[in-house]
Scaffold this active site. Structure first.
Site, PDB file in Angstrom:
ATOM      1  N   LYS A  74     -14.800 -29.674  -4.794  1.00  0.00           N
ATOM      2  CA  LYS A  74     -14.164 -28.758  -5.674  1.00  0.00           C
ATOM      3  C   LYS A  74     -15.005 -27.314  -5.510  1.00  0.00           C
ATOM      4  CE  LYS A  74     -12.515 -31.876  -9.095  1.00  0.00           C
ATOM      5  NZ  LYS A  74     -12.785 -32.461 -10.348  1.00  0.00           N
ATOM      6  N   GLN A 109     -16.987 -32.715 -15.444  1.00  0.00           N
ATOM      7  CA  GLN A 109     -16.511 -34.046 -14.392  1.00  0.00           C
ATOM      8  C   GLN A 109     -16.854 -35.297 -15.047  1.00  0.00           C
ATOM      9  OE1 GLN A 109     -15.295 -33.725 -11.216  1.00  0.00           O
ATOM     10  NE2 GLN A 109     -14.835 -36.030 -11.244  1.00  0.00           N
ATOM     11  N   ASP A 164      -8.817 -28.132 -16.276  1.00  0.00           N
ATOM     12  CA  ASP A 164      -8.280 -29.461 -15.982  1.00  0.00           C
ATOM     13  C   ASP A 164      -7.097 -30.101 -16.767  1.00  0.00           C
ATOM     14  OD1 ASP A 164      -9.803 -31.104 -14.073  1.00  0.00           O
ATOM     15  OD2 ASP A 164     -11.187 -31.282 -15.209  1.00  0.00           O
TER      16      ASP A 164
END
Ligand code: NAP
Length: 282
Positions: free
Chosen positions: A54, A98, A121
């Site tokens: 990412k 994460q 997200d």
């Protein structure tokens, strides 16, 4: 028959190029770089690889990534305080935590604390609810990435029978909502589902998101079906999908490889969500 491979890497790279162009134009117009805060807690090797991918994508297209690599001993209060600071920081557009988090941290609570406007997200209950209500705002990166991929391949979804194997909050469920939104008739399978094989066998589009290597057998796939394999399973030093690729490729019309299929689309979609988050304000 051999299925056409869906090259997620190429489709994702095209999307990243488009985003880079747009960000460059915005920079020339005096708008600052979009900024994504990436929080990694602990040193889980798979999470570290995902976070690094990412970050690399951010660098490639002009998104500033703000690194928060925290020890596994980080407390709930410390993490909540960081999220609150990032929510209030007008130079931060997107916040990503994460997963998985260490067991002692309450992941649901953390995800609910992220401002829905910075939830790139797409995991916040408000954003999942909006998707379910056909008013999508920030959409979960993997399922939305799959939709972008199908669109790039000109694969029709509307009117098709789709089966999603897997029903997790972050992948399987939003995938089913995305397919519904795109006009498919959707069957969702999970660990209690009986006769998954028959359900898969009736599907024009099969999406596997289970986390079990090659669980979906090639012999289950209807001739000419589109097969999207979200699964990433480490077996020895190899990455294996949730679909038995070597057999499925013989009957499907289109199929995604693992790796190089859905994974790159997830990252590219995160980048486009981050730019969209900046556009809410700038
Ligand atoms: P998860 O949270 O473990 O959820 C797995 C889902 O599969 C659950 O809904 C579970 O059912 C269902 N399931 C488990 N065993 C089953 C069985 N025997 N038959 C039918 N359904 C079964 O996993 P996840 O986060 O959704 O991830 C799924 C896979 O996608 C993993 O391999 C993960 O690494 C991969 N992934 C890939 C990407 C990417 O970018 N390519 C992104 C995210 C995840 P219940 O709900 O009944 O427990």
């Amino acid at each position: 028959m051999t299925a056409q491979l869906i090259n997620g890497k190429d489709i994702a790279n095209n999307l990243l190029e488009e985003l880079k162009e747009e960000i460059t134009k915005r920079l020339q117009a005096g708008i600052r770089h979009p900024a994504l805060a990436v929080i990694l807690i602990g040193d889980d090797p798979a999470s570290t690889v995902y976070v690094n991918n990412k970050r690399k994508a951010c660098e490639k297209i002009g998104i500033k990534s703000l690194f928060y690599d925290l020890p596994a001993s980080t407390s709930q209060a410390e993490l909540e305080s960081l999220i609150s600071d990032l929510n209030n920081d007008e130079n931060v557009d997107g916040i990503l935590v994460q997963s998985p988090l260490p067991d002692l941290l309450d992941e649901d609570r953390i995800l609910e604390l992220i401002s829905p406007n910075k939830d790139v997200d797409g995991f916040h209950p408000i954003n999942l609810g909006l998707l379910a209500m056909r008013q999508p705002k920030f959409r979960s990166c993997t399922p939305y990435g799959v939709i972008k991929m199908l669109k790039a391949m000109n694969i029709e979804v509307s009117g098709k029978d789709a089966v999603v194997v897997g029903a997790s909050n972050h992948v399987g469920r939003p995938m089913a909502f995305e397919l519904l939104l795109a006009g498919a008739t959707v069957t969702q399978c999970h660990s209690k589902t009986q006769n998954i094989q028959d359900k898969v066998n009736n599907a024009d589009i099969v999406v596997a998101a289970v986390g079990r290597p090659e669980m979906v057998k090639g012999s289950w796939i209807k001739k000419g079906a589109v097969v999207i394999d979200i699964g990433i399973n480490r077996v020895g030093d190899k990455l294996i999908g949730d679909v038995e690729f070597t057999e499925a490729v013989k009957v499907a019309s289109y199929i995604t490889p693992v790796p190089g299929g859905v994974g790159p689309m997830t990252v590219a979609t995160l980048m486009s969500n981050t730019l969209d988050a900046q556009k809410l304000y700038l």
